[in-house]
Scaffold this active site. Structure first.
Site, PDB file in Angstrom:
ATOM      1  N   HIS A 134      -7.805   3.582   3.429  1.00 18.54           N
ATOM      2  CA  HIS A 134      -7.928   4.274   4.705  1.00 18.54           C
ATOM      3  C   HIS A 134      -9.370   4.438   5.176  1.00 18.54           C
ATOM      4  O   HIS A 134      -9.627   4.627   6.357  1.00 18.54           O
ATOM      5  CB  HIS A 134      -7.301   5.667   4.600  1.00 18.54           C
ATOM      6  CG  HIS A 134      -5.813   5.654   4.416  1.00 18.54           C
ATOM      7  ND1 HIS A 134      -5.198   4.979   3.393  1.00 18.54           N
ATOM      8  CD2 HIS A 134      -4.833   6.239   5.142  1.00 18.54           C
ATOM      9  CE1 HIS A 134      -3.898   5.160   3.481  1.00 18.54           C
ATOM     10  NE2 HIS A 134      -3.647   5.920   4.531  1.00 18.54           N
TER      11      HIS A 134
ATOM     12  N   ASP B  20       0.870  -1.180   0.000  1.00 17.92           N
ATOM     13  CA  ASP B  20       0.000   0.000   0.000  1.00 17.92           C
ATOM     14  C   ASP B  20       0.905   1.227   0.000  1.00 17.92           C
ATOM     15  O   ASP B  20       2.110   1.122   0.247  1.00 17.92           O
ATOM     16  CB  ASP B  20      -0.886  -0.001   1.256  1.00 17.92           C
ATOM     17  CG  ASP B  20      -1.794   1.221   1.300  1.00 17.92           C
ATOM     18  OD1 ASP B  20      -2.317   1.597   0.230  1.00 17.92           O
ATOM     19  OD2 ASP B  20      -1.957   1.822   2.371  1.00 17.92           O
ATOM     20  N   SER B  21       0.290   2.367  -0.255  1.00 15.42           N
ATOM     21  CA  SER B  21       1.052   3.612  -0.218  1.00 15.42           C
ATOM     22  C   SER B  21       1.444   3.985   1.216  1.00 15.42           C
ATOM     23  O   SER B  21       2.332   4.795   1.410  1.00 15.42           O
ATOM     24  CB  SER B  21       0.217   4.729  -0.825  1.00 15.42           C
ATOM     25  OG  SER B  21      -1.023   4.803  -0.154  1.00 15.42           O
TER      26      SER B  21
ATOM     27  N   CYS C  36      -3.661  -1.155  -2.124  1.00 17.46           N
ATOM     28  CA  CYS C  36      -3.942   0.255  -2.385  1.00 17.46           C
ATOM     29  C   CYS C  36      -4.932   0.393  -3.550  1.00 17.46           C
ATOM     30  O   CYS C  36      -4.693  -0.122  -4.645  1.00 17.46           O
ATOM     31  CB  CYS C  36      -2.627   0.949  -2.727  1.00 17.46           C
ATOM     32  SG  CYS C  36      -2.802   2.675  -3.140  1.00 17.46           S
TER      33      CYS C  36
ATOM     34  N   CYS D 258     -10.954   3.112  -0.860  1.00 13.81           N
ATOM     35  CA  CYS D 258      -9.634   3.584  -0.446  1.00 13.81           C
ATOM     36  C   CYS D 258      -9.277   2.822   0.821  1.00 13.81           C
ATOM     37  O   CYS D 258     -10.137   2.639   1.695  1.00 13.81           O
ATOM     38  CB  CYS D 258      -9.687   5.083  -0.163  1.00 13.81           C
ATOM     39  SG  CYS D 258      -8.175   5.726   0.570  1.00 13.81           S
TER      40      CYS D 258
ATOM     41  N   GLU E 231      -4.160   9.199   8.576  1.00 13.66           N
ATOM     42  CA  GLU E 231      -2.710   9.111   8.818  1.00 13.66           C
ATOM     43  C   GLU E 231      -2.315   9.890  10.074  1.00 13.66           C
ATOM     44  O   GLU E 231      -1.314   9.596  10.710  1.00 13.66           O
ATOM     45  CB  GLU E 231      -1.925   9.628   7.602  1.00 13.66           C
ATOM     46  CG  GLU E 231      -2.058   8.774   6.343  1.00 13.66           C
ATOM     47  CD  GLU E 231      -1.059   7.617   6.262  1.00 13.66           C
ATOM     48  OE1 GLU E 231       0.021   7.695   6.871  1.00 13.66           O
ATOM     49  OE2 GLU E 231      -1.382   6.616   5.585  1.00 13.66           O
TER      50      GLU E 231
HETATM   51  N1  DGL Z   1      -3.796   3.733  -0.316  1.00 15.46           N
HETATM   52  C1  DGL Z   1      -4.500   4.764  -1.028  1.00 15.46           C
HETATM   53  C2  DGL Z   1      -5.744   4.159  -1.681  1.00 15.46           C
HETATM   54  O1  DGL Z   1      -6.252   3.147  -1.252  1.00 15.46           O
HETATM   55  C3  DGL Z   1      -4.898   5.893  -0.146  1.00 15.46           C
HETATM   56  C4  DGL Z   1      -3.754   6.741   0.330  1.00 15.46           C
HETATM   57  C5  DGL Z   1      -3.044   7.457  -0.774  1.00 15.46           C
HETATM   58  O2  DGL Z   1      -3.568   8.402  -1.368  1.00 15.46           O
HETATM   59  O3  DGL Z   1      -1.948   7.024  -1.050  1.00 15.46           O
HETATM   60  O4  DGL Z   1      -6.224   4.709  -2.622  1.00 15.46           O
END
Ligand code: DGL
Length: 284
Positions: free
Chosen positions: A206, A29-30, A92, A204, A172
């Protein structure tokens, strides 16, 4: 010291070349949001060895260009391939929307994203021809990956997409339960409450952490769809079909990030109740 010709002991052989089923599942993930998918995988597949990579140095992806997201995703995928994973889960949503095809092209192992599981879950939650609201990052919404996947399912669903870019920094920051989170959710979503939405996709990583707040704004009519569980079920089915499920009782979990390991570890504990132990750092 071992002489060159001395054979390896059995346990050493297992460490050097683990059987295919013992190889880890890679998840990336990011940042830390993908831990929602990690958590479901851990719950569903307790015997699996899991390696989680969070690109905390470059988060957020949701505001980046498709080219950047593809380049980052390929870099991370290659790093995980070197760890001899047996399956890659792109947790992600932004990377799943923009980079899944590129990652799959290079991959020696099956690659799963989260868009298809999210769509599957939404179609179960909404009646045929119902209204589905997709929430996600600006990049995910711009890609229209969810709309396209929903259209391809010929469900007749009416789809609306809404970017909610402030949700990621709120999570975050660990501010999910603050009144500010509810105020931001109202600002983004209150206008949709009147529009008889049957299902809202948390598109997403998050957003599941804001599920209560989002459900509160949308009201009881709207089912909130979290793809993490469906994604984990899909991973289990994929491994079972390939005879790659690890029969072990308890698997290992390993966490790697590209920056700020202590912050990652503390938020993982605070927000998701995940004890990471020592988090390694890999910079690109
Ligand atoms: N992990 C990203 C997503 O699921 C969210 C956070 C980001 O923008 O990197 O889209």
């Amino acid at each position: 010291m071992r002489r060159k010709t001395e054979p390896l002991k059995k346990a050493e052989v297992r460490n050097v070349c683990p059987r295919p089923a013992q190889r880890p599942i890679g998840i990336f993930d990011s940042g830390l949001g993908g831990l929602t998918v990690f958590k479901e995988l851990r719950r569903l597949l307790p015997g699996e060895n899991l390696i989680y990579f969070g690109d905390t140095a470059r988060v957020p992806y949701g505001t980046k260009s498709p080219e950047a997201v593809v380049a980052f995703s390929r870099e991370i995928a290659h790093f995980l391939f070197e760890k001899k994973i047996k399956l890659l889960v792109v947790a992600c949503n932004t990377a799943s929307s923009l980079a899944l095809a590129a990652v799959r092209r290079d991959s020696p192992v099956p690659v799963m994203g989260v868009i298809a599981p999210g769509v599957e879950a939404a179609l179960k939650a909404a009646p045929r021809g119902g209204r589905i609201l997709v929430t996600g990052t600006a990049a995910t919404v711009k890609s229209r990956a969810y709309s396209k996947a929903l259209a391809a399912a010929h469900s007749g669903a009416r789809v609306i997409e809404k970017a909610c870019p402030l949700f990621v920094p709120l999570v975050e920051e660990g501010w999910c339960a603050k009144p500010l989170a509810a105020a931001v959710a109202r600002e983004y979503l209150a206008p949709f409450r009147k529009r008889k939405i049957d299902a809202l996709i948390l598109g997403c990583t998050h957003y599941p952490l804001l599920k209560k707040v989002i459900a509160g704004v949308m009201g009881p009519r709207t089912r909130i769809v979290d793809s993490a569980r469906v994604a984990a079920l899909g991973a289990k089915a994929e491994l079972a079909a390939r005879g790659l499920l690890n029969p072990a009782r308890r698997g290992r979990s390993e966490f790697i990030v590209s920056d700020a390991p202590e912050k990652f570890s503390s938020l993982a504990g605070r927000l998701l109740g995940i004890k990471t132990g020592k988090v390694a750092v890999k910079r690109f």
